[in-house]
Design a protein around this motif. Structure first.
Motif, PDB file in Angstrom:
ATOM      1  N   ARG A 136      75.297   2.222  35.849  1.00 29.72           N
ATOM      2  CA  ARG A 136      74.867   0.987  36.518  1.00 29.72           C
ATOM      3  C   ARG A 136      74.282   0.011  35.515  1.00 29.72           C
ATOM      4  NH1 ARG A 136      73.158   4.708  40.461  1.00 29.72           N
ATOM      5  NH2 ARG A 136      71.008   4.658  39.703  1.00 29.72           N
ATOM      6  N   GLU A 137      73.524   0.536  34.562  1.00 25.32           N
ATOM      7  CA  GLU A 137      72.930  -0.335  33.548  1.00 25.32           C
ATOM      8  C   GLU A 137      74.017  -0.991  32.691  1.00 25.32           C
ATOM      9  OE1 GLU A 137      69.460  -2.096  31.994  1.00 25.32           O
ATOM     10  OE2 GLU A 137      69.678  -0.711  33.695  1.00 25.32           O
ATOM     11  N   TRP A 138      75.082  -0.237  32.415  1.00 27.01           N
ATOM     12  CA  TRP A 138      76.193  -0.794  31.644  1.00 27.01           C
ATOM     13  C   TRP A 138      76.850  -1.942  32.411  1.00 27.01           C
ATOM     14  CZ3 TRP A 138      79.658   1.147  27.451  1.00 27.01           C
ATOM     15  CH2 TRP A 138      78.961   1.947  26.547  1.00 27.01           C
ATOM     16  N   VAL A 139      77.073  -1.756  33.709  1.00 21.95           N
ATOM     17  CA  VAL A 139      77.686  -2.807  34.520  1.00 21.95           C
ATOM     18  C   VAL A 139      76.833  -4.063  34.486  1.00 21.95           C
ATOM     19  CG1 VAL A 139      78.332  -3.494  36.871  1.00 21.95           C
ATOM     20  CG2 VAL A 139      78.918  -1.204  36.036  1.00 21.95           C
ATOM     21  N   GLU A 140      75.529  -3.904  34.644  1.00 24.39           N
ATOM     22  CA  GLU A 140      74.626  -5.049  34.629  1.00 24.39           C
ATOM     23  C   GLU A 140      74.579  -5.701  33.253  1.00 24.39           C
ATOM     24  OE1 GLU A 140      71.109  -3.144  35.974  1.00 24.39           O
ATOM     25  OE2 GLU A 140      71.872  -2.868  38.022  1.00 24.39           O
ATOM     26  N   ASN A 141      74.668  -4.886  32.197  1.00 24.23           N
ATOM     27  CA  ASN A 141      74.659  -5.422  30.840  1.00 24.23           C
ATOM     28  C   ASN A 141      75.883  -6.304  30.601  1.00 24.23           C
ATOM     29  OD1 ASN A 141      73.582  -5.607  28.141  1.00 24.23           O
ATOM     30  ND2 ASN A 141      75.161  -4.175  27.478  1.00 24.23           N
ATOM     31  N   LEU A 142      77.049  -5.825  31.027  1.00 22.13           N
ATOM     32  CA  LEU A 142      78.285  -6.585  30.835  1.00 22.13           C
ATOM     33  C   LEU A 142      78.314  -7.844  31.699  1.00 22.13           C
ATOM     34  CD1 LEU A 142      80.988  -3.760  30.672  1.00 22.13           C
ATOM     35  CD2 LEU A 142      80.305  -5.284  28.824  1.00 22.13           C
ATOM     36  N   GLY A 143      77.763  -7.741  32.899  1.00 20.81           N
ATOM     37  CA  GLY A 143      77.869  -8.850  33.828  1.00 20.81           C
ATOM     38  C   GLY A 143      76.833  -9.937  33.665  1.00 20.81           C
ATOM     39  N   SER A 144      75.709  -9.630  33.001  1.00 20.84           N
ATOM     40  CA  SER A 144      74.585 -10.572  33.020  1.00 20.84           C
ATOM     41  C   SER A 144      74.138 -11.084  31.657  1.00 20.84           C
ATOM     42  CB  SER A 144      73.382  -9.910  33.709  1.00 20.84           C
ATOM     43  OG  SER A 144      73.713  -9.499  35.020  1.00 20.84           O
ATOM     44  N   ARG A 145      74.505 -10.418  30.564  1.00 24.44           N
ATOM     45  CA  ARG A 145      73.965 -10.799  29.265  1.00 24.44           C
ATOM     46  C   ARG A 145      75.026 -11.433  28.382  1.00 24.44           C
ATOM     47  NH1 ARG A 145      71.420  -5.714  30.218  1.00 24.44           N
ATOM     48  NH2 ARG A 145      69.194  -6.015  30.638  1.00 24.44           N
ATOM     49  N   GLN A 146      74.553 -12.284  27.465  1.00 24.60           N
ATOM     50  CA  GLN A 146      75.415 -12.851  26.441  1.00 24.60           C
ATOM     51  C   GLN A 146      75.641 -11.804  25.341  1.00 24.60           C
ATOM     52  OE1 GLN A 146      76.864 -15.911  26.888  1.00 24.60           O
ATOM     53  NE2 GLN A 146      75.833 -15.793  28.886  1.00 24.60           N
ATOM     54  N   ALA A 147      76.499 -12.138  24.397  1.00 26.08           N
ATOM     55  CA  ALA A 147      76.916 -11.163  23.377  1.00 26.08           C
ATOM     56  C   ALA A 147      75.728 -10.552  22.633  1.00 26.08           C
ATOM     57  CB  ALA A 147      77.872 -11.827  22.393  1.00 26.08           C
ATOM     58  N   LEU A 148      74.764 -11.371  22.236  1.00 24.07           N
ATOM     59  CA  LEU A 148      73.628 -10.857  21.468  1.00 24.07           C
ATOM     60  C   LEU A 148      72.861  -9.816  22.280  1.00 24.07           C
ATOM     61  CD1 LEU A 148      72.304 -11.458  18.656  1.00 24.07           C
ATOM     62  CD2 LEU A 148      70.624 -12.815  19.910  1.00 24.07           C
ATOM     63  N   GLY A 149      72.602 -10.116  23.539  1.00 22.84           N
ATOM     64  CA  GLY A 149      71.884  -9.188  24.390  1.00 22.84           C
ATOM     65  C   GLY A 149      72.683  -7.929  24.681  1.00 22.84           C
ATOM     66  N   ARG A 150      73.991  -8.077  24.853  1.00 26.51           N
ATOM     67  CA  ARG A 150      74.838  -6.909  25.154  1.00 26.51           C
ATOM     68  C   ARG A 150      74.805  -5.879  24.026  1.00 26.51           C
ATOM     69  NH1 ARG A 150      80.593  -9.290  27.514  1.00 26.51           N
ATOM     70  NH2 ARG A 150      79.692 -10.844  28.916  1.00 26.51           N
ATOM     71  N   ILE A 151      75.023  -6.371  22.812  1.00 25.15           N
ATOM     72  CA  ILE A 151      75.060  -5.442  21.675  1.00 25.15           C
ATOM     73  C   ILE A 151      73.675  -4.883  21.392  1.00 25.15           C
ATOM     74  CG2 ILE A 151      75.536  -5.249  19.212  1.00 25.15           C
ATOM     75  CD1 ILE A 151      77.813  -7.228  19.595  1.00 25.15           C
ATOM     76  N   ALA A 152      72.657  -5.725  21.498  1.00 26.19           N
ATOM     77  CA  ALA A 152      71.288  -5.239  21.308  1.00 26.19           C
ATOM     78  C   ALA A 152      70.958  -4.154  22.332  1.00 26.19           C
ATOM     79  CB  ALA A 152      70.298  -6.400  21.419  1.00 26.19           C
ATOM     80  N   HIS A 153      71.377  -4.358  23.569  1.00 28.57           N
ATOM     81  CA  HIS A 153      71.104  -3.382  24.621  1.00 28.57           C
ATOM     82  C   HIS A 153      71.829  -2.071  24.350  1.00 28.57           C
ATOM     83  CE1 HIS A 153      70.823  -1.549  28.620  1.00 28.57           C
ATOM     84  NE2 HIS A 153      69.812  -2.376  28.840  1.00 28.57           N
TER      85      HIS A 153
END
Length: 258
Positions: A136-153
């Motif tokens: 679920r966290e992965w889905v939210e990461n892909l759907g809500s964050r920009q590239a910098l936040g996605r990779i950092a997460h």
């Protein structure tokens, strides 16, 4: 031994008494050593066993349209295909990222020990719920964050999971055999975009990534960029008390605190 990894993992997420640990210790298994890119199981397969990751990383992946999408990474102690006990047909692939080793445990034996141990059954159930929380966290990461936040997460999550199994060196560095293509497939980005984003993380003094070793230079700041809330990983921490175990065919139960 593979069963020790599994016991340690289930002990961490649920807590098990000696009698249940002994049942797990007697499980048959077959070790498989995998090279980078080698598939453990393919989409459409009907597995007769579930795997325990002994070392290295596995990726859950699937081809969608014309690109590969990675939807999870698995580390030592994880059981990535436990769900095949009840969902017999694989709807994705499990692929080795770098070199890895897995132990394959027959479904028949897993069902046998679950039939006589409610504690093991509940531990396996909790294991699947943990993977669902991560997904679920992965889905939210892909759907809500920009590239910098996605990779950092992604980096924060891997670091957090490795830390909980004692694989984070000095609290700040870890071995990570991912390529930029792997990161792109996991974060829904192009390789060019991943390269630029990693450069930005370096320039901000947040990470170093060389020769498959990631160093978190400022973990707190990296977590801020990622908006990382580790609460969803809390279930991976050692349980304070084990589940009661009741042997089928007896009237007694065993409960207590580890």
């Amino acid at each position: 031994m593979p069963h020790r990894k599994l016991i340690a993992r289930l002990q961490a997420v649920a807590g098990l008494f000696e009698q249940d640990q002994a049942k797990l210790a007697r499980m048959p298994y077959k070790l498989k050593t995998l090279s980078n890119g080698e598939l453990v199981v393919r989409q459409g397969d009907r597995p007769k066993s579930s795997v325990v990751v002994m070392s290295g990383f596995l990726a859950r992946q699937r081809i969608i349209s014309d690109r590969n999408q990675i939807s999870s990474f698995y580390i030592a102690g994880d059981m990535p295909d436990l769900h095949t006990l009840h969902l017999p047909v694989m709807d994705h692939e499990l692929c080795s990222v770098g070199n890895s080793t897995v132990a394959c445990v027959p479904h028949a034996h897993l069902r046998e020990i679950m039939s006589v141990s409610p504690a093991i059954t509940q531990a396996f159930w909790r294991e699947t719920l943990i993977h669902a929380a991560v997904y679920r966290e992965w889905v939210e990461n892909l759907g809500s964050r920009q590239a910098l936040g996605r990779i950092a997460h992604l980096l924060c999550e891997i670091a957090g999971r490795l830390e909980l199994v004692g694989a984070l060196d000095h609290g700040s560095s870890f071995h990570l055999p991912l390529t930029q293509q792997n990161v792109a497939d996991a974060c829904g980005l192009s390789v060019v975009h991943v390269n630029r984003t990693l450069q930005e993380l370096r320039e901000q003094g947040l990470i170093e990534w060389q020769n498959h070793v990631v160093q978190l230079r400022n973990r707190t700041a990296l977590e801020d960029v990622a908006e990382f809330d580790r609460d969803y990983l809390r279930a991976l921490e050692t349980a304070r008390s084990p589940i009661c175990s009741v042997d089928v065919g007896t009237s007694g139960s065993s409960c207590g605190r580890m």
